[in-house]
Design a protein around this motif. Sequence first.
Motif, PDB file in Angstrom:
ATOM      1  N   LEU A 115       1.164  -1.489   0.098  1.00 17.28           N
ATOM      2  CA  LEU A 115       0.094  -0.219  -0.153  1.00 17.28           C
ATOM      3  C   LEU A 115       1.048   1.402  -0.100  1.00 17.28           C
ATOM      4  N   LYS A 117       0.620   6.019   0.720  1.00 17.23           N
ATOM      5  CA  LYS A 117      -0.230   7.231   0.946  1.00 17.23           C
ATOM      6  C   LYS A 117       0.338   8.315  -0.845  1.00 17.23           C
ATOM      7  N   TYR A 120       1.937   7.513  -6.053  1.00 12.14           N
ATOM      8  CA  TYR A 120       2.270   6.132  -6.625  1.00 12.14           C
ATOM      9  C   TYR A 120       4.196   6.694  -6.696  1.00 12.14           C
ATOM     10  N   THR A 167      -7.375   6.681   3.119  1.00  6.42           N
ATOM     11  CA  THR A 167      -7.327   6.442   2.088  1.00  6.42           C
ATOM     12  C   THR A 167      -5.996   5.851   1.296  1.00  6.42           C
ATOM     13  N   TRP A 168      -6.051   4.945   0.494  1.00  7.90           N
ATOM     14  CA  TRP A 168      -3.845   4.151   0.508  1.00  7.90           C
ATOM     15  C   TRP A 168      -4.096   3.755  -0.776  1.00  7.90           C
ATOM     16  N   HIS A 169      -3.197   4.185  -1.817  1.00  8.91           N
ATOM     17  CA  HIS A 169      -3.437   3.072  -2.575  1.00  8.91           C
ATOM     18  C   HIS A 169      -3.059   1.367  -2.463  1.00  8.91           C
ATOM     19  N   GLY A 170      -3.325   0.643  -3.818  1.00 12.37           N
ATOM     20  CA  GLY A 170      -2.883  -0.906  -3.999  1.00 12.37           C
ATOM     21  C   GLY A 170      -1.988  -0.952  -4.718  1.00 12.37           C
ATOM     22  N   GLY A 199      -2.140   1.998  -8.198  1.00 15.81           N
ATOM     23  CA  GLY A 199      -3.522   1.846  -8.357  1.00 15.81           C
ATOM     24  C   GLY A 199      -4.630   1.062  -9.014  1.00 15.81           C
ATOM     25  N   THR A 202      -8.539   0.910  -3.480  1.00 12.20           N
ATOM     26  CA  THR A 202      -7.902   1.734  -2.572  1.00 12.20           C
ATOM     27  C   THR A 202      -8.299   0.678  -0.862  1.00 12.20           C
ATOM     28  N   THR A 203      -7.653   1.222   0.044  1.00 14.09           N
ATOM     29  CA  THR A 203      -8.634   0.882   1.345  1.00 14.09           C
ATOM     30  C   THR A 203      -8.577   1.858   2.408  1.00 14.09           C
ATOM     31  N   LEU A 204      -9.162   1.578   3.149  1.00 13.93           N
ATOM     32  CA  LEU A 204      -8.771   2.658   4.437  1.00 13.93           C
ATOM     33  C   LEU A 204      -7.777   2.710   5.355  1.00 13.93           C
ATOM     34  N   THR A 296     -14.119   8.647   7.355  1.00 14.00           N
ATOM     35  CA  THR A 296     -13.078   8.176   6.693  1.00 14.00           C
ATOM     36  C   THR A 296     -11.056   7.730   7.115  1.00 14.00           C
TER      37      THR A 296
END
Length: 311
Positions: A115, A117, A120, A167-170, A199, A202-204, A296
Amino acid sequence: MRIRATVAAVSGALALSAFVVPAAHAADGSATPSKADILKLREAAHGASSGKTAFAASDDSGSPYAMDVTFSNFKIAGAVKVGTTNHVSTTVTYTLTHGSDVDITADDFVTGPYLYKGSYDTPDNMLFGNAPATCKITSSTTASCTGLIDIYPGPDDEELVNSDAGTWHGAALAIAYNGQDPNSADFDITKVGYADQGGLGTTLVQRNSTLTVNASPEPVTKGRTITVTGKLARANWEDHHYHGYTGQSVKLQFRKKGSSTYTTLKTIKTDSTGNLKTTTTASVDGYYRYSFAGTTTTPAVNAAGDFVDVQ
C-alpha cells in the motif's frame, strides 16, 4: 521474512526509514538483500521509468530491466483498523499475469502486495508484508496470489503518523533476481527483472476507535431523568495512546429489554476532550448505548449497552 517500508517527509524530502523484502536466493544460496540493496533496486527501477525517483539517487550503476509482469483483480478489505501498539495484518489477493519468458517458479522470484499513501511515484508512506505472497499457477501465463500487508504502529516501529489515516492505494511488485546476489561485488542490477504497478485499488487505513457509555442512576424510578455519559477516543499513532475525538456526532440509542433492535433517541457531539453527556427520561427497562458512524480516518464503533432497571 519481513517486507516492510516506511517513508517519512523530512525537510521537504522523502526519506526511507525501513525497507526489507523477501529473501532472494542467489545462485550460491547465500545472500539475502539488505534494506539498502532493495532501496537501490526500487529506486533505480522507478528512476528509469519516470525520470525521477521517490528517494535520493544513490549511484548510476544502471537499473533492472522491465519484466513482463502485470497485476489485476487486486482485492483488499475496505478498511483496516490500526491501534497504538499491536501488529495488524490484512489479506490481499491479486492475479499475476506474466510473459512466457518469466519463470515465476524460480527460487529467487518474489512477488507481494503493498500500500502507498499519496503519489505512486513519490509516496508519502508505504506498507508491505512480512513475507512474499504465495501464488497458485492457474495457466501458463497467470497465477492467483495471496499476500499480507503487515502494519506495526508501535513505538519500536512507528510506521504511521496521524496524517497517514485515510485512503491508501493498492500496488504489487515482482522481482526476478535471476541468480544475482545483491550482496556480491559482482552484482549486476541490469540482469534483475522488476515489475511494479500502482493504482490497483484502495482501502482505508484508520485510527482505531473506542466508545464507552454509562447510564445512571441504576435502578431509576419511571419518569425520572437518566444521565448518560461516555467518551469517544481514537488511536494516536505518534504518542501511542488513545485520545478523545472532539466535535464528532454520536447517537444515543436505546434497546428495550427483550428486544434486539436499538432505536436512536438523539444525536449529540463530543466535547473538546471527546466526552459525551446527555439526559433522557426513564420509561422501561432496557439498554443505553452510544453509536458512532465513523469517518474516513476513524472506524465506526458502538459502545456496549448499559442496562438500566426502571422501577
